[in-house]
Design a protein around this motif. Structure first.
Motif, short mmCIF file in Angstrom:
data_model
loop_
_atom_site.label_atom_id
_atom_site.label_comp_id
_atom_site.label_asym_id
_atom_site.label_seq_id
_atom_site.Cartn_x
_atom_site.Cartn_y
_atom_site.Cartn_z
N SER A 40 -6.15 11.56 20.82
CA SER A 40 -6.66 11.15 22.13
C SER A 40 -7.77 10.11 22.01
CB SER A 40 -7.15 12.37 22.90
OG SER A 40 -8.24 12.97 22.23
N GLY A 41 -8.61 10.25 20.98
CA GLY A 41 -9.68 9.27 20.77
C GLY A 41 -11.02 9.72 21.30
N ALA A 42 -11.41 10.96 20.99
CA ALA A 42 -12.76 11.42 21.34
C ALA A 42 -13.78 10.53 20.64
CB ALA A 42 -12.94 12.87 20.90
N ILE A 43 -14.97 10.43 21.22
CA ILE A 43 -15.98 9.52 20.69
C ILE A 43 -16.31 9.81 19.23
CG2 ILE A 43 -17.91 10.94 21.50
CD1 ILE A 43 -19.39 8.30 22.09
N GLN A 44 -16.21 11.09 18.84
CA GLN A 44 -16.51 11.45 17.45
C GLN A 44 -15.48 10.84 16.50
OE1 GLN A 44 -16.31 13.58 19.97
NE2 GLN A 44 -18.15 14.84 20.06
N HIS A 45 -14.23 10.76 16.93
CA HIS A 45 -13.19 10.16 16.08
C HIS A 45 -13.32 8.65 16.08
CE1 HIS A 45 -9.39 10.03 13.90
NE2 HIS A 45 -9.05 9.00 14.67
N LEU A 46 -13.56 8.06 17.24
CA LEU A 46 -13.68 6.60 17.32
C LEU A 46 -14.81 6.08 16.43
CD1 LEU A 46 -13.21 5.96 21.17
CD2 LEU A 46 -11.49 5.96 19.35
N ALA A 47 -15.88 6.84 16.33
CA ALA A 47 -17.01 6.41 15.50
C ALA A 47 -16.63 6.26 14.04
CB ALA A 47 -18.16 7.41 15.64
N GLY A 48 -15.57 6.97 13.63
CA GLY A 48 -15.17 6.92 12.22
C GLY A 48 -14.12 5.89 11.90
N MET A 49 -13.52 5.20 12.94
CA MET A 49 -12.42 4.27 12.64
C MET A 49 -12.41 3.00 13.48
SD MET A 49 -10.84 4.91 15.66
CE MET A 49 -9.26 4.06 15.55
N GLU A 50 -13.34 2.87 14.42
CA GLU A 50 -13.27 1.74 15.34
C GLU A 50 -13.54 0.39 14.68
OE1 GLU A 50 -16.09 2.35 18.43
OE2 GLU A 50 -17.76 2.75 17.08
N GLU A 51 -14.04 0.39 13.46
CA GLU A 51 -14.27 -0.87 12.74
C GLU A 51 -13.06 -1.29 11.91
OE1 GLU A 51 -16.88 -2.84 13.07
OE2 GLU A 51 -17.78 -1.45 14.51
N SER A 52 -11.93 -0.59 12.05
CA SER A 52 -10.70 -0.98 11.35
C SER A 52 -10.28 -2.37 11.81
CB SER A 52 -9.58 0.03 11.66
OG SER A 52 -9.97 1.34 11.29
N ASP A 53 -9.65 -3.13 10.91
CA ASP A 53 -9.28 -4.51 11.24
C ASP A 53 -8.26 -4.57 12.38
OD1 ASP A 53 -10.96 -5.36 9.26
OD2 ASP A 53 -9.39 -5.66 7.76
N PHE A 54 -7.25 -3.70 12.34
CA PHE A 54 -6.20 -3.71 13.36
C PHE A 54 -5.81 -2.27 13.65
CE2 PHE A 54 -2.07 -4.42 15.31
CZ PHE A 54 -2.27 -5.61 16.01
N ILE A 55 -5.82 -1.91 14.94
CA ILE A 55 -5.59 -0.53 15.34
C ILE A 55 -4.36 -0.44 16.23
CG2 ILE A 55 -6.53 1.47 16.56
CD1 ILE A 55 -9.35 0.33 15.93
N VAL A 56 -3.44 0.45 15.86
CA VAL A 56 -2.26 0.75 16.67
C VAL A 56 -2.39 2.19 17.14
CG1 VAL A 56 0.25 0.96 16.72
CG2 VAL A 56 -0.81 -0.87 15.38
N ALA A 57 -2.24 2.41 18.44
CA ALA A 57 -2.36 3.76 18.99
C ALA A 57 -1.06 4.18 19.66
CB ALA A 57 -3.51 3.83 20.00
N GLN A 71 -10.03 13.97 6.90
CA GLN A 71 -10.55 13.85 8.27
C GLN A 71 -11.33 12.56 8.48
OE1 GLN A 71 -12.78 17.25 9.70
NE2 GLN A 71 -13.87 16.00 11.20
N VAL A 72 -11.02 11.87 9.58
CA VAL A 72 -11.73 10.67 10.00
C VAL A 72 -12.61 11.02 11.19
CG1 VAL A 72 -11.48 8.36 11.00
CG2 VAL A 72 -9.91 9.12 9.21
N GLY A 73 -13.86 10.57 11.19
CA GLY A 73 -14.73 10.81 12.33
C GLY A 73 -16.15 11.11 11.93
N GLN A 74 -16.99 11.43 12.91
CA GLN A 74 -18.40 11.67 12.64
C GLN A 74 -18.63 12.83 11.69
OE1 GLN A 74 -20.41 12.12 16.37
NE2 GLN A 74 -20.59 9.93 16.73
N THR A 75 -17.79 13.87 11.78
CA THR A 75 -17.93 15.00 10.88
C THR A 75 -16.96 14.92 9.71
OG1 THR A 75 -16.48 16.28 12.33
CG2 THR A 75 -18.84 16.54 12.65
N GLY A 76 -16.27 13.78 9.61
CA GLY A 76 -15.37 13.53 8.48
C GLY A 76 -15.82 12.30 7.73
N LYS A 77 -14.90 11.35 7.54
CA LYS A 77 -15.22 10.14 6.82
C LYS A 77 -15.11 8.92 7.74
CE LYS A 77 -13.73 11.80 2.26
NZ LYS A 77 -12.85 11.56 1.09
#
Length: 338
Positions: free
Chosen positions: A280-297, A261-267
């Motif tokens: 969908s990209g809830a804020i809790q999920h974005l907090a766990g991956m938004e610093e990735s170098d390149f993001i494809v959605a 799991q990626v996110g605030q309650t994951g990793k």
């Protein structure tokens, strides 16, 4: 307690079997940011037996001072001896801030040390800042299942202690010319603080890469519709040399293991490439991956929040698009090989 007597930022340098845990270097990096605002220094505390060149590694990763407690009683992690050693160092050197990695060991060690030195502890922090007004530490962590971010203060006691989630903070570049003061503390009364005996240590090898170590992550959410469809993501991950992760929705549905799991309650992850499929990209999920170098959605909903952080967005059904991407990569590689 005289708060004015406490100075400096201290981190616990966790090591297991003679190997420094990666979160230690992240703590040094964040400690430097805090120390700069406080005009003070960063101290790393290393506990173990026959620690060898580990102090030098902490030195080149940015520690200004390394305090080493080297004793046979600390050969393997046991709660009581480690708590006694770290609490003794904290009581002697009186740091105003103590940071510990939120690992299995850190989560066992930190609360007991905080109780021993009579201060509070903020667990599982994702953000640390110095208050410019009173120079206190503002410790931010997820609350209520990740639906709220709480900032916690410790105004009346020192040190201000927190455990920090791995993967959140940034390491400093290695500097082999950086010099640190290395101090060996002699603590010998461990027999009075050890009421357990290790009978056997059983080690198992995981067949999956930790998602925090992966350079490429193919992540799935509720839009994948079933656990069987995660094989589509696995096929793409195999082609890219990556691994599969997920949103909380997929974990709650029982489709994927919790450690994926990626996110605030994951990793919190920072791969070179993060492919979000049906998320969908809830804020809790974005907090766990938004610093990735390149993001494809990839998502059917063109207004999904995930597109706000994506470098490339594809509006459509991930179940149809991901296999096309996988086959396209295979064909391109085959053509190149010819």
């Amino acid at each position: 307690m005289s708060i004015e007597d406490y100075k400096g930022v201290m981190i616990y340098a966790e090591q297991v079997d003679g190997v420094i845990t990666p979160v230690t270097y992240e703590l040094i990096g964040k400690a430097h940011d805090l120390a700069k605002d406080l005009d003070t220094e960063v101290t790393a505390v290393l506990l173990g037996s026959d620690v060898g060149d580990l102090p030098a590694l902490l030195e080149e990763h940015g520690a200004d001072r390394v305090i080493v407690v080297d004793n046979d009683a600390l050969n393997n992690y046991k709660t009581e001896p480690y708590v006694h050693a770290l609490a003794t160092v904290v009581e002697k050197y009186k740091p105003e801030i103590v940071l510990v990695g939120a690992t299995a060991i850190g989560r066992d060690l930190a609360p007991r040390v905080s109780a021993r030195v009579k201060t509070g502890l903020t667990a599982d922090c994702t953000k640390l800042e110095i208050n410019p007004d009173d120079k206190g530490l503002m410790m931010t962590r997820p609350a209520f299942g990740g639906n709220l971010m709480a900032t916690i203060l410790c105004p009346n006691n020192r040190p201000q202690m927190s455990t920090v989630r791995p993967g959140v903070m940034q390491k400093l570049p290695i500097d082999k010319d950086h010099k640190a003061q290395i101090i060996f503390e002699d603590i010998n009364d461990f027999a009075d603080h050890d009421n357990t005996e290790i009978m056997e240590i059983v080690k198992t090898m995981k067949d999956k890469i930790d998602i925090q170590d992966a350079k490429v992550l193919v992540s799935g959410g509720r839009g994948m519709q079933s656990p069987e469809n995660f094989q589509i993501l696995q096929d793409l991950a195999d082609v890219l040399g990556g691994t599969v992760s997920s949103s909380r929705a997929a974990v709650d549905a029982g489709w994927v293991e919790k450690d994926r799991q990626v996110g605030q309650t994951g990793k919190t992850v920072r791969p070179n490439l993060y492919i979000a499929c049906g998320i969908s990209g809830a804020i809790q999920h974005l907090a766990g991956m938004e610093e990735s170098d390149f993001i494809v959605a990839i998502n059917k909903d063109e207004s999904a929040p995930i597109f706000q952080v994506a470098d490339v967005g594809i509006v459509g059904d991930a179940l149809k698009i991901v296999p096309l991407i996988t086959e396209g990569i295979k064909e391109a590689r085959a053509a190149k090989a010819e």
